[in-house]
Scaffold this motif. Structure first.
Motif: not given
Length: 187
Positions: A156-161, A165-171
């Motif tokens: 889950l992302m808090t916003e679509t920035t 996105y990079v943080r979520a794909q890293s996870a």
């Protein structure tokens, strides 16, 4: 006569193409995050070649696809290294941390394991979830198949920035690496 007309016409045409009062947006560079660690076991070494990624993602810019296939290219946001190499490096770092085994991004001469990664899908949903679908194949250096699986990860992302996105794909890559690590044979 023609030369004179062209010399007057060219500046007029070009003046509409150049905007002098607008400043360019600063470029931000992004990198997938992964832990740094050293191998604590002698082997087998895991060779992780560049990942195979969808053609829409093969560019220097951060590209966010949505579930319907629309592409959003972020001109002012770029990867610090090619995404196919960054994914391989990320997974390799995670595997060293999780298994203690040495990893390499270049093939070695001795016996080793090979981890082939195909990213099938890397996108953002309308519900602000970063999705990662990948297929991996773990082989011995002689080509003997050890395991082949597909993985689906969402975060889950808090916003679509681009930053989120990079943080979520890293996870997502960290979670996928943890699943891969469970199936790696340890000597």
């Amino acid at each position: 006569m023609i030369r004179r007309t062209l010399s007057l016409l060219i500046p007029v045409l070009l003046s509409g193409c150049i905007i002098f009062d607008k400043k360019s947006e600063a470029v931000s560079f992004h990198q997938l995050s992964a832990p740094q660690s050293s191998a604590s076991r002698p082997g087998p070494e895991i060779y992780v070649p560049r990942a195979v990624i969808p053609s829409a993602l093969r560019r220097a810019n951060v590209v966010m696809l949505d579930e319907s296939g629309w592409v959003r290219v972020e001109d002012a946001h770029r990867w610090i290294s090619p995404l196919d190499r960054a994914i391989a490096e990320n997974v390799a770092h995670h595997l060293t941390k999780l298994t203690g085994l040495p990893t390499a991004l270049q093939a070695t001469a001795g016996d080793h394991l090979i981890l082939l990664i195909d990213v099938d899908h890397m996108s953002v949903t309308a519900a602000k979830q970063a999705v990662l679908d990948l297929h991996y194949r773990l082989e011995k250096s002689d080509g003997t198949l050890l395991v082949e699986r597909s993985l689906h990860q969402t975060n889950l992302m808090t916003e679509t920035t681009p930053e989120q996105y990079v943080r979520a794909q890293s996870a997502n890559l960290a979670a996928a690496s943890a699943q891969i690590a469970q199936l790696i044979p340890l000597r």
